[in-house]
Write a protein that holds these residues in place. Structure first.
Motif, PDB file in Angstrom:
ATOM      1  N   ASP A   1      89.962  12.586  42.696  1.00  0.00           N
ATOM      2  CA  ASP A   1      90.307  12.272  41.315  1.00  0.00           C
ATOM      3  C   ASP A   1      90.729  13.555  40.617  1.00  0.00           C
ATOM      4  OD1 ASP A   1      87.863  13.167  39.391  1.00  0.00           O
ATOM      5  OD2 ASP A   1      87.077  12.486  41.316  1.00  0.00           O
ATOM      6  N   VAL A   2      91.594  13.399  39.632  1.00  0.00           N
ATOM      7  CA  VAL A   2      92.158  14.563  38.964  1.00  0.00           C
ATOM      8  C   VAL A   2      91.985  14.435  37.452  1.00  0.00           C
ATOM      9  CG1 VAL A   2      94.502  13.618  38.878  1.00  0.00           C
ATOM     10  CG2 VAL A   2      94.189  16.078  38.854  1.00  0.00           C
TER      11      VAL A   2
ATOM     12  N   LYS B   1     100.359  14.907  44.649  1.00  0.00           N
ATOM     13  CA  LYS B   1     100.302  16.200  43.977  1.00  0.00           C
ATOM     14  C   LYS B   1      99.736  15.964  42.586  1.00  0.00           C
ATOM     15  CE  LYS B   1     105.154  15.902  42.659  1.00  0.00           C
ATOM     16  NZ  LYS B   1     106.484  16.419  42.871  1.00  0.00           N
ATOM     17  N   THR B   2      99.171  17.000  42.004  1.00  0.00           N
ATOM     18  CA  THR B   2      98.615  16.887  40.659  1.00  0.00           C
ATOM     19  C   THR B   2      99.751  16.901  39.636  1.00  0.00           C
ATOM     20  OG1 THR B   2      98.303  19.287  40.532  1.00  0.00           O
ATOM     21  CG2 THR B   2      96.415  17.966  41.305  1.00  0.00           C
TER      22      THR B   2
ATOM     23  N   TYR C   1      96.457  12.081  35.712  1.00  0.00           N
ATOM     24  CA  TYR C   1      95.125  12.425  35.203  1.00  0.00           C
ATOM     25  C   TYR C   1      94.323  11.150  34.974  1.00  0.00           C
ATOM     26  CZ  TYR C   1      97.011  17.096  34.323  1.00  0.00           C
ATOM     27  OH  TYR C   1      97.574  18.343  34.453  1.00  0.00           O
ATOM     28  N   GLY C   2      93.062  11.187  35.432  1.00  0.00           N
ATOM     29  CA  GLY C   2      92.179  10.043  35.270  1.00  0.00           C
ATOM     30  C   GLY C   2      92.293   9.004  36.361  1.00  0.00           C
ATOM     31  N   LYS C   3      93.230   9.171  37.280  1.00  0.00           N
ATOM     32  CA  LYS C   3      93.417   8.220  38.375  1.00  0.00           C
ATOM     33  C   LYS C   3      92.712   8.702  39.641  1.00  0.00           C
ATOM     34  CE  LYS C   3      95.995   5.406  36.085  1.00  0.00           C
ATOM     35  NZ  LYS C   3      95.525   4.104  35.700  1.00  0.00           N
TER      36      LYS C   3
ATOM     37  N   ARG D   1      89.102  16.993  42.287  1.00  0.00           N
ATOM     38  CA  ARG D   1      87.846  16.862  43.041  1.00  0.00           C
ATOM     39  C   ARG D   1      88.071  15.866  44.162  1.00  0.00           C
ATOM     40  NH1 ARG D   1      82.806  13.894  43.123  1.00  0.00           N
ATOM     41  NH2 ARG D   1      81.086  15.347  43.401  1.00  0.00           N
ATOM     42  N   CYS D   2      87.773  16.288  45.412  1.00  0.00           N
ATOM     43  CA  CYS D   2      87.915  15.420  46.576  1.00  0.00           C
ATOM     44  C   CYS D   2      86.611  15.397  47.358  1.00  0.00           C
ATOM     45  CB  CYS D   2      89.029  15.919  47.495  1.00  0.00           C
ATOM     46  SG  CYS D   2      90.682  15.807  46.767  1.00  0.00           S
TER      47      CYS D   2
END
Length: 138
Positions: free
Chosen positions: A112-113, A26-27, A100-102, A119-120
């Motif tokens: 990546d978030v 999850k984000t 974030y950034g991972k 974005r996937c």
């Protein structure tokens, strides 16, 4: 032989359900939950992401969709992403947070978030970008 029998018992629930779980995340905001699995029938990996708070303008609901529309997104290993008509959710508070950034990478998918969006992409470099206000397919 004992190890093989033990492994078969461990895998039996997944075999009975018709898929193998690849995991999910999850984000950090908790607004997007994603889960990937391998569909044994289609013999391909599938990624689904659910947007819990959607403020974007949605396309018209298809006439053949009698379930929820607009907040679930699907992506196969190959091909384009789609908006899904679903009656369930992959949202699960137990999913790990993708910071974030991972980057999360599994089953041919890469996500990546950032603070602005998730974005996937798949093996074909097709996918989606999701945020509360924008959903973009490419």
């Amino acid at each position: 032989m004992k190890n093989l029998i033990f492994l078969a018992f461990l895998l039996f629930p997944a075999l009975a359900q018709g898929y193998f779980e690849l995991g999910g995340f999850k984000t950090p905001s908790g607004n997007i939950h994603c889960f990937a699995y391998v569909d044994r029938v289609a013999d391909e990996a599938v990624l689904r992401c659910d947007l819990l708070q959607n403020q974007a303008r949605l396309p018209a609901k298809p006439k053949d969709c009698s379930l929820d529309w607009g907040n679930a997104f699907g992506l196969s290993e190959r091909g384009q992403a789609t908006r899904l008509c679903v009656g369930d959710t992959v949202a699960d508070p137990r999913l790990p947070v993708l910071a974030y950034g991972k980057v999360w990478s599994e089953g041919g998918f890469r996500c990546d978030v950032t603070q602005a969006r998730l974005r996937c992409i798949n093996k074909d470099k097709r996918g989606f970008e999701l945020s509360r206000s924008v959903q973009r397919f490419f």
